[in-house]
Write an enzyme that holds these catalytic residues in place. Structure first.
Site, mmCIF file in Angstrom:
data_model
loop_
_atom_site.group_PDB
_atom_site.id
_atom_site.type_symbol
_atom_site.label_atom_id
_atom_site.label_comp_id
_atom_site.label_asym_id
_atom_site.label_seq_id
_atom_site.Cartn_x
_atom_site.Cartn_y
_atom_site.Cartn_z
ATOM 1 N N SER A 75 0.831 -1.206 0.000
ATOM 2 C CA SER A 75 0.000 0.000 0.000
ATOM 3 C C SER A 75 0.864 1.254 0.000
ATOM 4 O O SER A 75 0.636 2.179 -0.780
ATOM 5 C CB SER A 75 -0.926 0.005 1.221
ATOM 6 O OG SER A 75 -1.760 -1.123 1.224
ATOM 7 N N LYS A 202 -0.454 -9.965 8.231
ATOM 8 C CA LYS A 202 -0.259 -8.579 8.651
ATOM 9 C C LYS A 202 -1.617 -8.010 9.023
ATOM 10 O O LYS A 202 -2.543 -7.990 8.204
ATOM 11 C CB LYS A 202 0.363 -7.743 7.532
ATOM 12 C CG LYS A 202 0.516 -6.261 7.915
ATOM 13 C CD LYS A 202 0.934 -5.394 6.743
ATOM 14 C CE LYS A 202 1.051 -3.939 7.196
ATOM 15 N NZ LYS A 202 1.358 -3.016 6.071
#
Length: 363
Positions: A75, A202
């Site tokens: 991201s 994550k």
């Protein structure tokens, strides 16, 4: 509670999966180990928006020298703005730079999430061929309305991707970037048990209770023997997606974090990890760990709100590179960038980082 190692930050227990898989898979040359991982920004030239590989490779080596492992095309790395060829270029460039700096054992994690299961698998293969050691995969949020509540579809997605990927896969649970798709702890632990090529999760949902529940299953020594990993050096790690709860997560046998703040202050974040681990054997270190966790947590809260452009602005100020995100992401306004740099939370962590990195340079 499983024992942990001292100040060097290496776990000795509580890490599952260091067993040969059923198919006799060979050991990875660069094992996936507990610790700190940084989602590396992708840097672009100011006029063309072409990849700025000089800044990118310099930054990868900078964080790796602090002991932080790089995660590419996530991201923070603007994966959605990158072509397949650009993702491959970044992996090859990072591997070449790391090897050239003598960091041959530093693994590369590559983001391979895409719109469809088919393309995600394709990206996993391309990442492996380019030199990535591990993949991290987020579910696309484009059709979240159809799949967010469909447990069967979500489970099938990561099961198929991990089965077909040539490298181990980390689950990326980030509701904010996937249309609200948020895996619960039961589904994650089921996937961990049933998919031997999954190497961790994550949790950018920031749910500490979820992290605790997952660790209560996968960090138990019995999990390793019951559910061995396909790759003996790719255990199932439980990693926070923020750094503001690293110290408490240590006490439930989590394995570190993947944090954007490690781009700005890699030595500080690595020190916090090592110190947190060391408190388990030496409680006298806890006050110092709590003090540093407070500095880091405040900085994480302030800097994360400025998103990718804020992190890049701080890197520009600190290291002379950063630039803007790719359009349509807007650049940070100059006044906002100045306020971010001058914020007490930012200045506190910059002071610590300069002290720690200076000590390392002088050693």
């Amino acid at each position: 509670m499983a024992a942990h190692a001292g100040v060097n930050g290496t776990h000795t227990n509580g890490v599952n999966g260091v067993h040969n898989g059923a198919n006799g898979a060979s050991s990875a040359s660069r094992p996936l180990t507990p610790g700190i991982y940084a989602p590396i920004p992708t840097f672009f030239l100011p006029d063309s928006e072409d990849l700025d590989l000089e800044s990118f490779t310099a930054h990868v080596v900078r964080v790796a020298k602090a002991g932080v492992r790089p995660l590419l095309a996530g991201s923070m790395g603007e994966a959605h703005h990158l072509t397949h060829a650009e993702r491959t270029t970044l992996i090859k460039a990072a591997r070449h730079a790391l090897d050239g700096a003598g960091l041959t054992s530093t693994p590369i994690v590559a983001g391979t999430g895409a719109g469809s299961t088919r393309e995600t698998v394709e990206l996993c293969h391309e990442a492996a061929q380019a030199g990535a050691d591990y993949a991290i995969v987020i579910a696309s949020g484009y059709y979240a309305g159809a799949i967010a509540g469909n447990r069967k579809a979500l489970k099938a997605f990561w099961a198929e991707v991990s089965e077909k990927s040539p490298i181990p896969v980390i689950i990326y649970n980030y509701p904010g970037a996937s249309g609200g798709i948020d895996l619960d702890s039961d589904l994650i632990t089921e996937l961990a048990a049933e998919c031997p090529n999954l190497a961790g999760v994550k949790l950018t949902c920031g749910n500490v209770g979820k992290l605790t529940r997952i660790c209560a299953t996968v960090s138990e020594p019995s999990f390793a023997s019951q559910y061995p990993r396909l790759n003996p050096n790719a255990p199932f790690l439980v990693l926070g997606g923020f750094i503001d709860f690293l110290l408490p997560s240590t006490y439930v046998n989590a394995h570190g974090a993947i944090t954007g703040l490690a781009n700005v202050a890699p030595y500080t974040i690595q020190r916090l990890y090592e110190l947190s681990e060391a408190t388990l054997k030496d409680p006298s270190l806890l006050p110092e760990a709590q003090r540093l966790q407070g500095i880091v947590a405040r900085a994480d809260f302030t800097i994360a709100k400025a998103s990718i452009s804020g992190t890049k602005a701080l890197l520009e100020k600190l290291y002379g590179y950063g630039g803007n995100p790719r359009k349509p992401l807007p650049p940070i306004e100059p006044a906002v960038a100045a306020a971010l740099w001058e914020h007490p939370h930012t200045q506190d962590i910059v002071r610590v980082e300069r002290e720690l990195s200076g000590k390392v340079a002088a050693a």
